[in-house]
Design a protein around this motif. Structure first.
Motif, PDB file in Angstrom:
ATOM      1  N   PRO A   1       0.914  -1.122   0.106  1.00  0.00           N
ATOM      2  CA  PRO A   1       0.020  -0.137  -0.078  1.00  0.00           C
ATOM      3  C   PRO A   1       0.843   1.297   0.036  1.00  0.00           C
ATOM      4  O   PRO A   1       0.289   2.274  -0.651  1.00  0.00           O
ATOM      5  CB  PRO A   1      -1.046  -0.157   1.255  1.00  0.00           C
ATOM      6  CG  PRO A   1      -0.692  -1.734   1.472  1.00  0.00           C
ATOM      7  CD  PRO A   1       0.443  -2.026   1.037  1.00  0.00           C
TER       8      PRO A   1
ATOM      9  N   GLY B   1       1.557   3.063  -3.561  1.00  0.00           N
ATOM     10  CA  GLY B   1       0.432   3.601  -4.367  1.00  0.00           C
ATOM     11  C   GLY B   1       0.933   5.059  -4.953  1.00  0.00           C
ATOM     12  O   GLY B   1       0.665   5.454  -5.838  1.00  0.00           O
TER      13      GLY B   1
ATOM     14  N   LYS C   1       1.595   6.438  -8.779  1.00  0.00           N
ATOM     15  CA  LYS C   1       0.833   7.519  -9.276  1.00  0.00           C
ATOM     16  C   LYS C   1       1.764   8.533  -9.863  1.00  0.00           C
ATOM     17  O   LYS C   1       1.574   8.832 -10.920  1.00  0.00           O
ATOM     18  CB  LYS C   1      -0.229   7.853  -8.204  1.00  0.00           C
ATOM     19  CG  LYS C   1      -0.950   9.157  -8.765  1.00  0.00           C
ATOM     20  CD  LYS C   1      -1.866   9.739  -7.683  1.00  0.00           C
ATOM     21  CE  LYS C   1      -2.782  10.865  -8.063  1.00  0.00           C
ATOM     22  NZ  LYS C   1      -3.659  11.262  -7.139  1.00  0.00           N
TER      23      LYS C   1
END
Length: 351
Positions: free
Chosen positions: A201, A204, A208
């Motif tokens: 996680p 992320g 991006k």
């Protein structure tokens, strides 16, 4: 009764006395523990950040509740006179100044002054700064500020030996502790890590930025911020006891600057900060490594103090351990290891 039979009870008594002598010595070494709330100036964000100081006291310890934390320490107890070694504790991501209260009280009961602090923008009620320079570069600066605050305070400086200071940290606090003793991070190492673990996680945001073509610039800006608030390393700190650290951002060159003893602790089944990418990655690169200990089957949060029923109900994710892991027993070992390490590295005898 012959001479041998008369001597036997005396011999058994002598053996019993010899066996119990170390226990008696340990008992004499343990004192009561007091604690006081403090407010530490935050040079990164301005204002102050809360914390606590635990210290030896002649007054017996008693159970004191602070929120969901069951402290074995007496508020505002009179401290024992004399300058003592200082240990500063840095909590993990989203943590609390009392997340390691058992370690703080244990060290204080054996003659240490222990300071804790709540890192701004990365604590249980505010994680708004996670991943930013204010946290990644700011954490070690806040640890240094806590040390300066105590050494400049008329009350606390009389109780602290400025030549015997250590630091301990968990998770992101372990990362900060490593920086305080000289480690230099390389944030672009996240790129390789996230390529190997794309489902983490924490990757992320980086993914991006990569899709937008701005990842390189963002990581470079973060790297440039490392010394923004001053050098993270603190020569006053003589040793670091580091638990399950975020350490994938340190390489051989960055760890070459660590010139003080470091002890590493980790959980075998840590799924938050994978040991092979973090603690086991840095262990062979620290030339001043004093030791490494693994807690079998344990996860990441085993290093947080054993939870009260109230805390376990409100935060089950950080309070529950895998089958076969006894957090209370693990902390008995962790606390004893920290005490032995700091006694050795800071030149402390039993008090």
């Amino acid at each position: 009764m012959n001479i041998r039979s008369r001597r036997a009870p005396v011999s058994r008594l002598l053996i019993l006395v010899l066996l119990l002598a170390p226990v008696a010595a340990i008992a004499r070494a343990v004192t009561g523990v007091g604690f006081q709330a403090i407010a530490i100036h935050d040079p990164v964000n301005g204002g102050t950040t809360p914390g606590y100081v635990f210290y030896p006291s002649a007054q017996p310890s008693r159970v004191t509740w602070r929120g969901s934390y069951e402290l074995h320490a007496t508020p505002d107890a009179t401290p024992l006179a004399g300058a003592r070694p200082l240990v500063v504790i840095s909590h993990g991501h989203g943590g609390s100044a009392l997340g390691h209260h058992d370690l703080a009280a244990y060290l204080a009961s054996h003659g240490f002054v222990v300071a804790t602090l709540e890192h701004p923008k990365d604590n249980f009620h505010d994680t708004s700064g996670v991943g930013t320079a204010a946290v990644l570069a700011g954490r070690p600066i806040q640890v240094k500020a806590a040390i300066s605050e105590l050494l400049n305070d008329p009350h606390w400086k009389a109780l602290i030996d400025p030549n015997r200071i250590g630091v301990t940290g968990f998770s992101a606090g372990g990362y900060a502790a490593l920086m305080v003793v000289g480690a230099v991070p390389r944030f672009d190492l996240y790129v390789g890590y996230c390529a190997r673990h794309p489902h983490d996680p924490d990757c992320g945001t980086l993914q991006k930025l990569q899709s937008q073509g701005t990842a390189t610039a963002a990581l470079a800006a973060l790297q440039a911020s490392v010394d923004r608030w001053g050098k993270p390393a603190d020569p006053r700190v003589k040793a670091a006891f580091v638990m399950a650290p975020l350490s994938l951002v340190f390489d051989k060159a960055g760890l070459a600057h660590v010139d003080r003893p470091v002890f590493l602790y980790y959980g075998q089944d840590d799924q938050v900060l994978l040991p092979q990418e973090n603690v086991l990655h840095i262990a062979p690169l620290i030339r001043t490594l004093a030791g490494t200990t693994m807690i079998p089957r344990a996860g990441h949060y085993v290093f947080l103090a054993p939870c009260s029923p109230q805390l376990a109900k409100g935060a089950p994710d950080i309070c529950k351990d895998p089958p076969g892991v006894d957090r209370v027993a693990a902390h008995q070992r962790i606390n004893a290891s920290a005490l032995a390490f700091f006694r050795k590295t800071l030149g402390v005898a039993t008090h």
